[in-house]
Scaffold this motif. Structure first.
Motif, short mmCIF file in Angstrom:
data_model
loop_
_atom_site.label_atom_id
_atom_site.label_comp_id
_atom_site.label_asym_id
_atom_site.label_seq_id
_atom_site.Cartn_x
_atom_site.Cartn_y
_atom_site.Cartn_z
N ILE A 130 26.96 -17.36 -5.72
CA ILE A 130 26.49 -16.56 -4.96
C ILE A 130 26.11 -17.14 -3.56
O ILE A 130 25.04 -17.81 -3.68
CB ILE A 130 25.34 -15.65 -5.52
N ILE A 131 26.78 -16.64 -2.36
CA ILE A 131 26.32 -17.49 -1.29
C ILE A 131 25.83 -16.32 -0.31
O ILE A 131 26.34 -15.27 -0.14
CB ILE A 131 27.59 -18.09 -0.46
N VAL A 132 24.62 -16.38 -0.05
CA VAL A 132 23.96 -15.17 0.61
C VAL A 132 23.96 -15.89 2.41
O VAL A 132 23.42 -16.71 2.45
CB VAL A 132 22.46 -15.12 0.20
N HIS A 133 24.13 -15.08 3.16
CA HIS A 133 24.46 -15.49 4.63
C HIS A 133 22.88 -15.03 5.09
O HIS A 133 22.63 -14.43 5.96
CB HIS A 133 25.35 -14.54 5.43
N ALA A 134 22.04 -15.84 4.67
CA ALA A 134 20.49 -16.15 5.16
C ALA A 134 20.03 -17.22 4.63
O ALA A 134 20.21 -17.57 3.27
CB ALA A 134 19.78 -14.72 4.39
N PRO A 135 19.24 -18.03 5.32
CA PRO A 135 18.57 -18.92 4.87
C PRO A 135 17.58 -18.85 3.87
O PRO A 135 16.71 -17.74 3.79
CB PRO A 135 18.22 -19.92 6.11
N ALA A 136 16.95 -19.76 3.00
CA ALA A 136 15.76 -19.55 2.62
C ALA A 136 14.53 -20.58 3.16
O ALA A 136 14.00 -21.12 2.54
CB ALA A 136 15.88 -20.32 0.92
N TYR A 137 14.60 -20.72 4.45
CA TYR A 137 13.69 -21.24 5.29
C TYR A 137 13.46 -20.62 6.58
O TYR A 137 14.43 -19.75 7.17
CB TYR A 137 14.19 -22.77 5.56
N ASP A 138 12.34 -20.71 7.04
CA ASP A 138 12.18 -19.84 8.71
C ASP A 138 12.71 -21.10 9.73
O ASP A 138 13.14 -22.01 9.48
CB ASP A 138 10.89 -19.71 8.74
N ASP A 139 12.43 -20.49 10.87
CA ASP A 139 12.86 -21.20 12.16
C ASP A 139 12.06 -22.66 12.17
O ASP A 139 12.79 -23.41 12.70
CB ASP A 139 12.58 -20.26 13.41
N GLY A 140 11.02 -22.64 11.55
CA GLY A 140 10.40 -24.13 11.65
C GLY A 140 10.67 -24.96 10.26
O GLY A 140 10.20 -26.12 10.39
N GLY A 141 11.71 -24.40 9.68
CA GLY A 141 12.10 -25.31 8.35
C GLY A 141 11.31 -25.14 7.04
O GLY A 141 11.56 -26.00 6.34
N ARG A 142 10.42 -24.18 7.25
CA ARG A 142 9.49 -24.06 5.98
C ARG A 142 10.32 -23.24 5.22
O ARG A 142 10.73 -22.04 5.44
CB ARG A 142 8.13 -23.53 6.42
N ALA A 143 10.10 -23.34 3.70
CA ALA A 143 10.65 -22.72 2.94
C ALA A 143 10.23 -21.05 2.80
O ALA A 143 8.86 -21.14 2.92
CB ALA A 143 10.36 -23.41 1.45
N THR A 144 11.05 -20.30 2.93
CA THR A 144 10.55 -18.72 2.57
C THR A 144 10.86 -18.40 0.89
O THR A 144 10.32 -17.17 0.63
CB THR A 144 11.60 -17.72 3.49
N TYR A 145 11.50 -19.41 0.29
CA TYR A 145 11.62 -19.09 -1.17
C TYR A 145 11.88 -20.59 -1.81
O TYR A 145 12.58 -21.28 -1.52
CB TYR A 145 12.88 -18.22 -1.71
N SER A 146 10.80 -20.59 -2.66
CA SER A 146 10.69 -22.30 -3.20
C SER A 146 10.22 -22.09 -4.60
O SER A 146 9.16 -22.11 -4.95
CB SER A 146 9.76 -23.08 -2.08
N PRO A 147 11.30 -21.78 -5.57
CA PRO A 147 10.72 -21.71 -7.13
C PRO A 147 9.97 -23.12 -7.39
O PRO A 147 10.57 -24.13 -7.12
CB PRO A 147 12.12 -21.16 -7.62
#
Length: 182
Positions: free
Chosen positions: A103-120
């Motif tokens: 599954i490839i989602v065209h959205a990152p799991a990090y914000d503009d600052g490189g901080r994770a928006t999802y990190s299990p």
């Protein structure tokens, strides 16, 4: 009476010789599912949407993976592959089960600052699917250059579907269902 016996004997003989075809019982699709197992895709890309969560659920006829985003769904690609690869490095991500869904989602799991928006806590078991009928493992393979790859190990190559739901709030969700049977 003699005529009826003669007719029944003739029908029996024709059936025995295979000249009268039995009525074939056509099985109904499992739970009415007619999805198929070919790739599901949606084009689009947005730089202001991020992956924020993965979660799973069990239903009567299928298992469900939900991918939460903090904005509008842009694009995705979901397909059966021989192996899921981590984005960037290309390293194979081992998955439990007899079939792998990439599954490839065209959205990152990090914000503009490189901080994770999802990190299990454990990316190889991003969501617990213990006891599920179809799902065997959900792994966060990685996020690179604005795309996030999720590996979904399943029991077998089974029918699947994908669709988008809006909300809650300004977010959206990509839903991936995989049938319990073919």
């Amino acid at each position: 009476m003699k005529r009826i016996i003669s007719l029944l004997a003739s029908l029996f003989l024709l059936g025995a010789l295979g000249l009268v075809a039995p009525v074939a019982a056509q099985a109904a699709p499992y739970c009415g599912i007619t999805w198929g197992s070919l790739a599901k895709t949606r084009s689009g890309f947005a730089y202001d949407t991020h992956l924020t969560n993965l979660r799973a659920g069990q239903h009567t006829c299928y298992d469900r993976l939900v991918i939460d985003l903090d904005g509008d769904v842009t694009g995705y690609s979901i397909r059966y592959v021989t192996a899921v690869h981590a984005p960037g490095s290309g390293t194979a991500v081992p998955l439990a089960g007899a079939a792998d869904l990439q599954i490839i989602v065209h959205a990152p799991a990090y914000d503009d600052g490189g901080r994770a928006t999802y990190s299990p806590a454990n990316p190889t078991k991003a969501v617990s699917v213990d006891g599920y009928r179809t799902f065997r493992q959900v792994a966060l393979a990685g996020s690179f250059e604005g795309e996030t790859t999720v590996g979904l190990g399943v029991r077998a190559r089974l029918p699947m579907r994908a669709f988008v739901l809006d909300g809650p709030g300004g977010g959206s969700r990509i839903v991936v269902d995989v049938a319990h049977q073919g």
